[in-house]
Design an enzyme around this catalytic site. Sequence first.
Site, PDB file in Angstrom:
ATOM      1  CD  GLU A 138      -3.466   6.681   0.484  1.00  0.00           C
ATOM      2  OE1 GLU A 138      -3.229   6.588   1.773  1.00  0.00           O
ATOM      3  OE2 GLU A 138      -3.265   5.905  -0.436  1.00  0.00           O
ATOM      4  CG  ASP A 139      -0.108   8.726   2.794  1.00  0.00           C
ATOM      5  OD1 ASP A 139      -0.813   8.245   1.989  1.00  0.00           O
ATOM      6  OD2 ASP A 139       0.942   8.185   2.870  1.00  0.00           O
TER       7      ASP A 139
ATOM      8  CG  ASP B 182       2.127  10.395  -6.879  1.00  0.00           C
ATOM      9  OD1 ASP B 182       2.171  11.630  -7.285  1.00  0.00           O
ATOM     10  OD2 ASP B 182       3.187   9.875  -6.977  1.00  0.00           O
TER      11      ASP B 182
ATOM     12  CG  PHE C 273       9.027  12.140  -2.382  1.00  0.00           C
ATOM     13  CD1 PHE C 273       8.110  11.361  -3.067  1.00  0.00           C
ATOM     14  CD2 PHE C 273       9.555  11.897  -1.217  1.00  0.00           C
ATOM     15  CE1 PHE C 273       7.922  10.183  -2.578  1.00  0.00           C
ATOM     16  CE2 PHE C 273       9.250  10.658  -0.549  1.00  0.00           C
ATOM     17  CZ  PHE C 273       8.495   9.802  -1.084  1.00  0.00           C
TER      18      PHE C 273
ATOM     19  NE  ARG D 165       6.211   4.978   7.654  1.00  0.00           N
ATOM     20  CZ  ARG D 165       5.740   4.807   6.513  1.00  0.00           C
ATOM     21  NH1 ARG D 165       4.807   5.711   5.958  1.00  0.00           N
ATOM     22  NH2 ARG D 165       6.141   4.058   5.663  1.00  0.00           N
TER      23      ARG D 165
HETATM   24  P1  IMP Z   1      -0.293   6.476  -6.078  1.00  0.00           P
HETATM   25  O1  IMP Z   1      -1.011   5.011  -6.324  1.00  0.00           O
HETATM   26  O2  IMP Z   1       0.744   7.033  -7.116  1.00  0.00           O
HETATM   27  O3  IMP Z   1      -1.807   7.530  -6.026  1.00  0.00           O
HETATM   28  O4  IMP Z   1       0.484   6.454  -4.803  1.00  0.00           O
HETATM   29  C1  IMP Z   1      -0.116   6.741  -3.514  1.00  0.00           C
HETATM   30  C2  IMP Z   1       1.110   6.120  -2.529  1.00  0.00           C
HETATM   31  O5  IMP Z   1       2.332   6.596  -3.086  1.00  0.00           O
HETATM   32  C3  IMP Z   1       0.780   7.061  -1.413  1.00  0.00           C
HETATM   33  O6  IMP Z   1      -0.180   6.296  -0.662  1.00  0.00           O
HETATM   34  C4  IMP Z   1       2.099   6.871  -0.666  1.00  0.00           C
HETATM   35  O7  IMP Z   1       2.311   6.139   0.055  1.00  0.00           O
HETATM   36  C5  IMP Z   1       2.996   7.161  -1.840  1.00  0.00           C
HETATM   37  N1  IMP Z   1       3.449   8.652  -2.130  1.00  0.00           N
HETATM   38  C6  IMP Z   1       3.007   9.277  -3.304  1.00  0.00           C
HETATM   39  N2  IMP Z   1       3.619  10.541  -3.276  1.00  0.00           N
HETATM   40  C7  IMP Z   1       4.492  10.544  -2.201  1.00  0.00           C
HETATM   41  C8  IMP Z   1       5.164  11.690  -1.455  1.00  0.00           C
HETATM   42  O8  IMP Z   1       5.300  12.736  -1.991  1.00  0.00           O
HETATM   43  N3  IMP Z   1       5.716  11.218  -0.342  1.00  0.00           N
HETATM   44  C9  IMP Z   1       5.358   9.973   0.187  1.00  0.00           C
HETATM   45  N4  IMP Z   1       4.897   9.168  -0.053  1.00  0.00           N
HETATM   46  C10 IMP Z   1       4.133   9.174  -1.400  1.00  0.00           C
HETATM   47 MG    MG Z   2      -0.235   5.605   1.417  1.00  0.00          MG
END
Ligand code: IMP
Ligand code: MG
Length: 168
Positions: free
Chosen positions: A93-94, A97, A146, A159
């Site tokens: 995963e990238d 959050d 962000f 990207r």
């Molecule tokens: P989560 O479900 O809130 O943990 O969100 C995860 C997804 O939200 C990641 O896989 C990203 O696609 C997106 N995301 C969360 N924070 C960022 C950020 O700082 N930059 C870009 N995408 C983000």
């Molecule tokens: Mg993602």
Amino acid sequence: MKLLLSEKEIQRRVSALARRISKDFTGKEVLLVGVLKGAFIFMADLARKMTTPVKTDFVRLASYGSETRSSGKVKLTKDLEIPLAGKDVLVVEDIIDTGITLKYLHQQLKARQPRSLKVVTLLDKPGRRQVDFRADYVGFQIEDHFVVGYGLDCAEEYRNLRGIYILK
Ligand code: IMP
Ligand code: MG
């Protein structure tokens, strides 16, 4: 935009993660499951730095609501093509959050009875968690900014940047 992590810092960290993961999976074949789209560049670098044999597959998840934040509802919009049963699986995963996306994906994949299921994330924002989720391997813990670049986008832009930047 402000530089948070340079190309060099990222590459050094990805190399260290690849060494550690390859060591932990010695003698095994790892199925890398990339979470589209954000993880595609991280996964390409990680896969090429690993020394154990790997196979690759991808999933895509969608969360409803605003573009930059998870809203709490997630669904699988592109499923795996390789069955997981009996495999050693590493989700790539990238960024984590709120934790909602990976908690959902982890539950979905666990139900398919892989031999093992681990998660690596390049970035982690522990301060933003809404549900309890911890990755097995983390590249960098970051503050609540962000960020874009190295696969991460804002409305599909940025990207392809080699570093990671704070979007202001
Ligand atoms: P989560 O479900 O809130 O943990 O969100 C995860 C997804 O939200 C990641 O896989 C990203 O696609 C997106 N995301 C969360 N924070 C960022 C950020 O700082 N930059 C870009 N995408 C983000
Ligand atoms: Mg993602």
